[in-house]
Design an enzyme around this catalytic site. Structure first.
Site, PDB file in Angstrom:
ATOM      1  N   SER A  77      -5.907  50.134 -18.348  1.00 55.66           N
ATOM      2  CA  SER A  77      -4.448  50.149 -18.292  1.00 55.66           C
ATOM      3  C   SER A  77      -4.033  51.311 -17.400  1.00 55.66           C
ATOM      4  O   SER A  77      -4.871  52.165 -17.096  1.00 55.66           O
ATOM      5  CB  SER A  77      -3.913  50.392 -19.716  1.00 55.66           C
ATOM      6  OG  SER A  77      -2.598  50.917 -19.717  1.00 55.66           O
ATOM      7  N   TYR A  85      -3.082  53.784 -28.099  1.00 53.94           N
ATOM      8  CA  TYR A  85      -3.378  52.866 -26.998  1.00 53.94           C
ATOM      9  C   TYR A  85      -3.883  53.655 -25.786  1.00 53.94           C
ATOM     10  O   TYR A  85      -4.886  53.307 -25.161  1.00 53.94           O
ATOM     11  CB  TYR A  85      -2.115  52.087 -26.638  1.00 53.94           C
ATOM     12  CG  TYR A  85      -2.259  51.014 -25.591  1.00 53.94           C
ATOM     13  CD1 TYR A  85      -2.091  51.311 -24.243  1.00 53.94           C
ATOM     14  CD2 TYR A  85      -2.504  49.703 -25.935  1.00 53.94           C
ATOM     15  CE1 TYR A  85      -2.190  50.326 -23.272  1.00 53.94           C
ATOM     16  CE2 TYR A  85      -2.610  48.703 -24.977  1.00 53.94           C
ATOM     17  CZ  TYR A  85      -2.448  49.023 -23.648  1.00 53.94           C
ATOM     18  OH  TYR A  85      -2.555  48.046 -22.682  1.00 53.94           O
TER      19      TYR A  85
HETATM   20  C1  GCO Z   1       3.501  50.027 -22.975  1.00 54.32           C
HETATM   21  C2  GCO Z   1       2.821  48.777 -22.430  1.00 54.32           C
HETATM   22  C3  GCO Z   1       1.644  49.186 -21.535  1.00 54.32           C
HETATM   23  C4  GCO Z   1       1.171  48.025 -20.725  1.00 54.32           C
HETATM   24  C5  GCO Z   1      -0.003  48.319 -19.823  1.00 54.32           C
HETATM   25  C6  GCO Z   1       0.338  49.245 -18.714  1.00 54.32           C
HETATM   26  O1  GCO Z   1       3.888  50.038 -24.135  1.00 54.32           O
HETATM   27  O2  GCO Z   1       3.657  50.972 -22.189  1.00 54.32           O
HETATM   28  O3  GCO Z   1       2.416  47.938 -23.458  1.00 54.32           O
HETATM   29  O4  GCO Z   1       0.688  49.733 -22.294  1.00 54.32           O
HETATM   30  O5  GCO Z   1       0.833  46.940 -21.495  1.00 54.32           O
HETATM   31  O6  GCO Z   1      -1.107  48.753 -20.532  1.00 54.32           O
HETATM   32  O7  GCO Z   1      -0.785  49.442 -17.893  1.00 54.32           O
END
Ligand code: GCO
Length: 256
Positions: free
Chosen positions: A147, A160
């Site tokens: 990501s 994440y």
């Molecule tokens: C967020 C998004 C991101 C995208 C992606 C960006 O909440 O900022 O979900 O995480 O999905 O990963 O590269």
């Protein structure tokens, strides 16, 4: 006639978390390049429906029901494929979840769930696949999904971000240990892609504007715009590419 290095005929690909969104797009893209694809998810009905979408298009597709965080279920899924003589040549570790909350308010259980699914799950599934690729001596391809947050952080998505940062380095660890067995481990870093996972962000006018103003393409990406890179990393065209993460982000990370 020399076959294209991007031709995936005779190959079998497993794509985790591929019932919808970018996972399904990866499966369809690899199927269109000739691969037999194994879709994966945690819900039997929606998995069967996703498989039908591909078989209705004439592709060789089937489903494998398991949760990537469940070590025993992952091992059982691979054993079931072994029994049927199905060898996974290509693995796309796409299964992932998002959870948005400031860290000071974040419960450990929510932190753990995101880390387990987005990082530990990739390790669990890749380990099963690599053990078999090494035993068969046939090499293989492992593609992890990173990501923008593999490189830079955004507030409210700490687990994440930590997991996607980990995916970048886990990919390099896989290259360090498995490249000698002709297994290429690489990653794709999607930018902001218009999927269900980002639906709330797309509907948020301020966030939508931020995404459009922050990348030189000035728009959200579409799932199918990721599949070409996946086919490249799944094919013999990338046989000397290892430990890399390719950002498909409209140029977001490249431009100030
Ligand atoms: C967020 C998004 C991101 C995208 C992606 C960006 O909440 O900022 O979900 O995480 O999905 O990963 O590269």
């Amino acid at each position: 006639m020399k076959t294209s290095p991007f031709d995936l005929s005779g190959r079998t690909a497993l794509i985790t978390g591929s019932i919808r969104g970018i996972g399904f797009a990866f499966a369809q893209g690899l199927a269109e390049a000739g691969a037999r694809v194994i879709l994966n998810g945690r819900n039997e009905e929606s998995l069967a429906a996703a498989v039908t979408r591909l078989t209705d298009l004439g592709h060789a597709a089937e489903g494998s029901l398991f949760d990537v965080v469940d070590e025993a279920a992952v091992a059982a899924a691979f054993s079931a494929l072994d029994e049927r003589g199905i060898a996974v040549d290509i693995l796309i570790n796409n299964a992932g979840i998002q959870f948005r909350k400031p860290m000071v308010d974040l419960a450990l259980a929510d932190w753990q769930r995101v880390i387990d699914t987005n990082l530990t799950g990739a390790f669990i599934v890749a380990r099963e696949a690599a053990r078999r690729m090494i035993a068969r001596g046939t090499g293989g391809k492992i593609i992890n999904i990173g990501s923008l947050t593999s490189e830079a952080a955004r507030a409210t998505v700490a687990p994440y971000t930590a997991a996607k940062g980990g995916i970048k380095m886990l990919t390099r660890a896989m290259a360090a240990e498995w490249a000698r067995f002709d297994i290429q481990a690489n990653a794709i870093g999607p930018g902001y892609i218009a999927t269900d996972m980002n639906a709330a962000l797309i509907q948020d006018a301020a966030f939508d504007a931020w995404v459009k103003n922050s990348n030189p393409a000035q728009r959200w990406g579409q799932p199918e715009e990721l599949t070409g890179t996946a086919v490249y990393l799944a094919s013999s065209a990338s046989n000397y590419v290892n430990g890399q993460i390719i950002y498909v982000d409209g140029g977001w990370l490249a431009v100030l």
